[in-house]
Design an enzyme around this catalytic site. Sequence first.
Site, PDB file in Angstrom:
ATOM      1  N   ASN A 138      19.864 -39.222  31.867  1.00  0.00           N
ATOM      2  CA  ASN A 138      21.024 -39.983  32.335  1.00  0.00           C
ATOM      3  C   ASN A 138      22.295 -39.717  31.570  1.00  0.00           C
ATOM      4  O   ASN A 138      23.392 -39.849  32.088  1.00  0.00           O
ATOM      5  CB  ASN A 138      20.729 -41.479  32.162  1.00  0.00           C
ATOM      6  CG  ASN A 138      20.351 -42.095  33.477  1.00  0.00           C
ATOM      7  OD1 ASN A 138      20.478 -41.441  34.496  1.00  0.00           O
ATOM      8  ND2 ASN A 138      19.902 -43.317  33.435  1.00  0.00           N
TER       9      ASN A 138
ATOM     10  N   THR B 283      13.745  -3.506  37.688  1.00  0.00           N
ATOM     11  CA  THR B 283      13.748  -4.394  38.843  1.00  0.00           C
ATOM     12  C   THR B 283      13.960  -3.555  40.100  1.00  0.00           C
ATOM     13  O   THR B 283      14.882  -2.742  40.145  1.00  0.00           O
ATOM     14  CB  THR B 283      14.889  -5.415  38.710  1.00  0.00           C
ATOM     15  OG1 THR B 283      14.827  -5.994  37.408  1.00  0.00           O
ATOM     16  CG2 THR B 283      14.773  -6.490  39.758  1.00  0.00           C
TER      17      THR B 283
ATOM     18  N   LYS C   6      15.294  -2.466  43.452  1.00  0.00           N
ATOM     19  CA  LYS C   6      16.472  -2.733  44.277  1.00  0.00           C
ATOM     20  C   LYS C   6      16.381  -1.857  45.532  1.00  0.00           C
ATOM     21  O   LYS C   6      15.714  -0.842  45.493  1.00  0.00           O
ATOM     22  CB  LYS C   6      17.758  -2.385  43.507  1.00  0.00           C
ATOM     23  CG  LYS C   6      17.855  -2.966  42.101  1.00  0.00           C
ATOM     24  CD  LYS C   6      18.269  -4.410  42.129  1.00  0.00           C
ATOM     25  CE  LYS C   6      18.385  -4.961  40.700  1.00  0.00           C
ATOM     26  NZ  LYS C   6      18.617  -6.406  40.672  1.00  0.00           N
TER      27      LYS C   6
ATOM     28  N   ASP D 243      12.443  -8.841  42.200  1.00  0.00           N
ATOM     29  CA  ASP D 243      13.662  -9.567  41.884  1.00  0.00           C
ATOM     30  C   ASP D 243      13.378 -11.064  41.949  1.00  0.00           C
ATOM     31  O   ASP D 243      12.458 -11.501  42.628  1.00  0.00           O
ATOM     32  CB  ASP D 243      14.780  -9.188  42.863  1.00  0.00           C
ATOM     33  CG  ASP D 243      16.124  -9.367  42.200  1.00  0.00           C
ATOM     34  OD1 ASP D 243      16.620 -10.501  42.214  1.00  0.00           O
ATOM     35  OD2 ASP D 243      16.662  -8.401  41.633  1.00  0.00           O
ATOM     36  N   GLU D 244      14.201 -11.852  41.239  1.00  0.00           N
ATOM     37  CA  GLU D 244      13.924 -13.289  41.180  1.00  0.00           C
ATOM     38  C   GLU D 244      13.988 -13.952  42.555  1.00  0.00           C
ATOM     39  O   GLU D 244      13.332 -14.943  42.808  1.00  0.00           O
ATOM     40  CB  GLU D 244      14.876 -13.995  40.203  1.00  0.00           C
ATOM     41  CG  GLU D 244      16.350 -13.961  40.575  1.00  0.00           C
ATOM     42  CD  GLU D 244      17.050 -12.679  40.147  1.00  0.00           C
ATOM     43  OE1 GLU D 244      18.280 -12.638  40.260  1.00  0.00           O
ATOM     44  OE2 GLU D 244      16.355 -11.725  39.708  1.00  0.00           O
TER      45      GLU D 244
ATOM     46  N   HIS E  54      11.569 -15.443  34.658  1.00  0.00           N
ATOM     47  CA  HIS E  54      12.977 -15.159  34.932  1.00  0.00           C
ATOM     48  C   HIS E  54      13.765 -16.457  34.812  1.00  0.00           C
ATOM     49  O   HIS E  54      13.267 -17.520  35.142  1.00  0.00           O
ATOM     50  CB  HIS E  54      13.135 -14.551  36.327  1.00  0.00           C
ATOM     51  CG  HIS E  54      14.512 -13.979  36.536  1.00  0.00           C
ATOM     52  ND1 HIS E  54      15.600 -14.773  36.813  1.00  0.00           N
ATOM     53  CD2 HIS E  54      14.981 -12.713  36.475  1.00  0.00           C
ATOM     54  CE1 HIS E  54      16.679 -14.001  36.914  1.00  0.00           C
ATOM     55  NE2 HIS E  54      16.329 -12.756  36.707  1.00  0.00           N
ATOM     56  N   ARG E  55      15.015 -16.344  34.331  1.00  0.00           N
ATOM     57  CA  ARG E  55      15.782 -17.553  34.049  1.00  0.00           C
ATOM     58  C   ARG E  55      16.860 -17.821  35.099  1.00  0.00           C
ATOM     59  O   ARG E  55      17.930 -18.350  34.767  1.00  0.00           O
ATOM     60  CB  ARG E  55      16.391 -17.470  32.646  1.00  0.00           C
ATOM     61  CG  ARG E  55      17.322 -16.279  32.437  1.00  0.00           C
ATOM     62  CD  ARG E  55      17.938 -16.301  31.037  1.00  0.00           C
ATOM     63  NE  ARG E  55      18.912 -15.209  30.866  1.00  0.00           N
ATOM     64  CZ  ARG E  55      19.801 -15.160  29.881  1.00  0.00           C
ATOM     65  NH1 ARG E  55      19.850 -16.126  28.985  1.00  0.00           N
ATOM     66  NH2 ARG E  55      20.649 -14.156  29.783  1.00  0.00           N
TER      67      ARG E  55
ATOM     68  N   SER F  31      17.974  -7.301  30.247  1.00  0.00           N
ATOM     69  CA  SER F  31      18.084  -6.830  31.619  1.00  0.00           C
ATOM     70  C   SER F  31      19.475  -7.144  32.135  1.00  0.00           C
ATOM     71  O   SER F  31      19.995  -8.219  31.886  1.00  0.00           O
ATOM     72  CB  SER F  31      17.018  -7.542  32.472  1.00  0.00           C
ATOM     73  OG  SER F  31      17.168  -7.214  33.829  1.00  0.00           O
TER      74      SER F  31
END
Length: 465
Positions: free
Chosen positions: A113, A163, A165, A193-194, A284-285, A369
């Site tokens: 809160n 990664t 692509k 990929d994320e 992954h963040r 990365s």
Amino acid sequence: VGFKAGVKDYKLTYYTPDYETKDTDILAAFRVTPQPGVPPEEAGAAVAAESSTGTWTTVWTDGLTSLDRYKGRCYHIEPVAGEENQYIAYVAYPLDLFEEGSVTNMFTSIVGNVFGFKALRALRLEDLRIPPAYSKTFQGPPHGIQVERDKLNKYGRPLLGCTIKPKLGLSAKNYGRAVYECLRGGLDFTKDDENVNSQPFMRWRDRFLFCAEALYKAQAETGEIKGHYLNATAGTCEEMIKRAVFARELGVPIVMHDYLTGGFTANTSLAHYCRDNGLLLHIHRAMHAVIDRQKNHGMHFRVLAKALRLSGGDHIHAGTVVGKLEGERDITLGFVDLLRDDFIEKDRSRGIYFTQDWVSLPGVIPVASGGIHVWHMPALTEIFGDDSVLQFGGGTLGHPWGNAPGAVANRVALEACVKARNEGRDLAREGNEIIREASKWSPELAAACEVWKEIKFEFPAMDTL
């Protein structure tokens, strides 16, 4: 006796400058920006109150418990050098306020809160000290650094990833082909990929099958153990576990999770599943910058990193220092140490507000990365050291000759840097020279050097102390 109803200053109850912190307390360092006219002691006390036992007025039920035993305490306040009206408020929380083994509950209490509190203009959680008494209630990372090296049989160097692509739009079969070429060329890992979950153009099950096929083919041809981070992130926990189960059935070594968008409860469940079933867990963040990018409000990434080590993950993305994403060197290395080491000394110059003792909790491998390529390899090897994963997405797939030569270029560059370092050369000073020498006997590396010789992502860093 009755009780004295009404509203009283928080600082009368929650500001205790002579409090001696206990070894079992969870300690927090908040960067507080009070509203004009609110004294810092009141602001710090308000944070302690609203994130523990307090509410805005005195309540009759306070008499039914021992506030002294359960309240958070603001025990120290210091002004932030060079900032007007900003303070670091240190708050100690008794261990009993938190459910064991629940990052979710810890965050609901400490940053629940209080961040919408009107008396504060802004509030940022800079660091947490997690006492062993609390960290020992968590499983932590499914395997940790040493077990991962043993599983993969790879020692003495950083690991290489990529990664795949374009991140969205490939069919499962073409995706698997890209995975195969990268692994065949010399990478240790490729990565979903994320935001690859299970979309109309590529459902998760098809992707898992084609990636597993790619992995085994590359393993057979190279004689090295390979991995592809299969993203198990899903809309429900049940679906996430279903995907992890399928990965285990395929016999692959590693799965992946987006821990902030997926949530800590889901992440901790997945980490437990991974340890029970021998899967490594790549984290992954995605969404971290929503929380950690503002300097005066939110949470610093080092707190999210500590939370992940409790919740569980074997790899986590941690910025690059040199590529296209945020990360100042000392600050980044500060939380990289918090992820990898057992014991980290307080060091304010690196943003570490508390000494952290993880006792026996396994470590997490940091992943660099984002916008990195072969010319960065010496710097990355020097900055991150052996226990890291260096991930080149565009820096592999953007190679003019294709994915496999891109992978070859990265592997050659890495091996050259590790060899040079082991021979005692200075990577920071001689880095470009080392890469140039190596490219003489690797046409793939020479081509990569040519493509990216001028690319830099130069912006001033946001993450300053």
